[in-house]
Design an enzyme around this catalytic site. Structure first.
Site, mmCIF file in Angstrom:
data_model
loop_
_atom_site.group_PDB
_atom_site.id
_atom_site.type_symbol
_atom_site.label_atom_id
_atom_site.label_comp_id
_atom_site.label_asym_id
_atom_site.label_seq_id
_atom_site.Cartn_x
_atom_site.Cartn_y
_atom_site.Cartn_z
ATOM 1 N N ASP A 76 16.279 0.768 29.951
ATOM 2 C CA ASP A 76 16.053 -0.146 28.833
ATOM 3 C C ASP A 76 16.227 -1.608 29.230
ATOM 4 O OD1 ASP A 76 15.382 -0.667 26.172
ATOM 5 O OD2 ASP A 76 16.717 0.903 25.431
ATOM 6 N N TRP A 103 11.637 6.493 16.957
ATOM 7 C CA TRP A 103 11.712 5.693 15.737
ATOM 8 C C TRP A 103 13.174 5.391 15.457
ATOM 9 C CZ3 TRP A 103 7.764 9.175 12.894
ATOM 10 C CH2 TRP A 103 6.530 8.526 12.816
ATOM 11 N N TYR A 156 6.684 1.268 19.487
ATOM 12 C CA TYR A 156 7.866 2.064 19.807
ATOM 13 C C TYR A 156 7.585 2.864 21.076
ATOM 14 C CZ TYR A 156 7.625 1.473 14.709
ATOM 15 O OH TYR A 156 7.439 0.966 13.446
ATOM 16 N N ARG A 157 8.614 3.097 21.855
ATOM 17 C CA ARG A 157 8.381 3.909 23.044
ATOM 18 C C ARG A 157 8.166 5.365 22.639
ATOM 19 N NH1 ARG A 157 14.424 3.437 24.165
ATOM 20 N NH2 ARG A 157 15.235 5.573 24.049
ATOM 21 N N GLU A 192 -0.312 -6.032 9.831
ATOM 22 C CA GLU A 192 -0.418 -6.505 11.217
ATOM 23 C C GLU A 192 -1.858 -6.810 11.620
ATOM 24 O OE1 GLU A 192 3.580 -4.702 10.918
ATOM 25 O OE2 GLU A 192 1.583 -4.080 10.250
ATOM 26 N N ASN A 227 1.637 0.145 8.265
ATOM 27 C CA ASN A 227 2.501 -0.538 9.225
ATOM 28 C C ASN A 227 2.008 -0.237 10.626
ATOM 29 O OD1 ASN A 227 5.256 -0.175 11.108
ATOM 30 N ND2 ASN A 227 5.147 -2.047 9.903
#
Length: 334
Positions: free
Chosen positions: A291, A195, A181-182, A241, A177
């Protein structure tokens, strides 16, 4: 021809007249983000920006330029995906993702051309030393403080990696995968991985935790623009991906083996951070973080990544994005 590297993508953007080079020193703490935010909120998404002299926390100037807002216009997304217009690529993606299980022999035959097109472009393994490993730092030589990660908002918990390709593997099925993600930089060789529970990477981590095994993780930064795009795309978990990126760019993505684990990394990445998560360790505090809503996500506890190696090109560029109140670059990433 597909764009194979971040450098080629930046050159194509500049040739199209959508790149601004910032040659004055600009601080990685708040200043780059402030300039980028104003650009992203300007007409048509503003230009891509290349900060050639980012100023680090200690006041020194980094030799590593910072690129931001690379995907922040319709024209630049088309360049990234090798399309004349977005409708062209949209139709190809829709046809692929809307495929249904065929009910009969004729439906199976009708499905073959679509599957054949996807199967043309599986990722390829590159031999020898890849460009992303021209410089290799391991163990005590790793110092993430050398990379011009940004502090984007005044209330953020620290420096963040905002445009990564986080590579993990399903421990039971061996399915890769790639997610975006930050990631908060905690120390010279430690990170906090945001996560969220519904993310595939988090599911892999929970499975490894149940086994009581360390989970290898690789964070690739940069690479070909189609791969960067697919890291943010909401793909079904069964679609690889890098295979999807090859489908988009009509050319396979080249991968190489990581230095300290068995995961594969994009051979053309600018920077690769390798490490592991230890399920026996307590979670660490990550955040706050400005955010998409225009408010801060509160600090919470997430897994800690121990960095085992940092590899990079000889002259890397650090790509970043900005998260905050819309409109932002992610409007074009989708």
């Amino acid at each position: 021809m597909p764009l194979d590297t971040l450098g080629e993508f930046i050159a194509a953007i500049e040739q199209s007249g959508e790149l601004v080079r910032v040659r004055e020193p600009v601080r990685t703490r708040l200043e780059i983000a402030e300039i980028a935010d104003r650009c992203m909120k300007s007409r048509d998404g503003g230009p891509a920006l290349l900060f050639e002299r980012p100023v680090m926390e200690d006041g020194s100037t980094s030799p590593m330029p910072v690129a931001i807002n690379l995907f922040g216009s319709t024209r630049r997304i088309c360049l990234a995906l090798g399309a004349e217009k977005l409708d062209d690529i949209g139709c190809r993606i829709s046809e692929l993702l809307e495929m249904k299980v065929p009910k009969g022999f004729l439906e199976k035959l009708a499905l073959l051309p679509r599957l054949a097109e996807l199967a043309k472009f599986p990722p390829k393994t590159r031999g020898g030393r890849p460009p992303c490993q021209e410089i290799v730092l391991e163990g005590g030589d790793v110092d993430l403080g050398r990379i011009p990660f940004l502090v984007t908002w005044p209330g953020d918990g620290g420096r963040y990696i905002t445009l990564p390709l986080v590579i993990t593997e399903d421990p039971a099925r061996g399915i890769r995968n790639v997610g975006m993600y930050r990631i908060q930089v905690l120390r010279r060789n430690e990170l906090a991985m945001n996560w969220q529970r519904h993310k595939v990477g988090a599911a892999h981590w929970r499975e490894m935790a149940e086994r009581g095994e360390r989970m290898p993780v690789v964070i690739a930064i940069g690479g070909d623009p189609a791969s960067i795009y697919t890291g943010s795309a909401p793909l079904p978990p069964t679609i690889d991906e890098f295979l999807f990126a090859g489908f988009l760019r009509k050319s396979p993505v080249e991968l190489a083996k990581a230095v300290t684990c068995d995961l594969a990394v994009p051979a053309e990445a600018e920077i690769v951070i390798e490490g592991y998560v230890d399920p026996g360790e307590p979670l660490v505090l990550e955040g706050p973080f400005g955010d998409h809503t225009g408010f801060y996500s509160l600090a919470d506890y997430y897994p800690k990544v121990h960095v085992t190696a940092a590899t990079m090109r000889k002259d890397p560029v650090y790509p970043a994005t900005l998260v905050g109140r819309p409109p932002m670059e992610d409007y074009y990433l989708g």
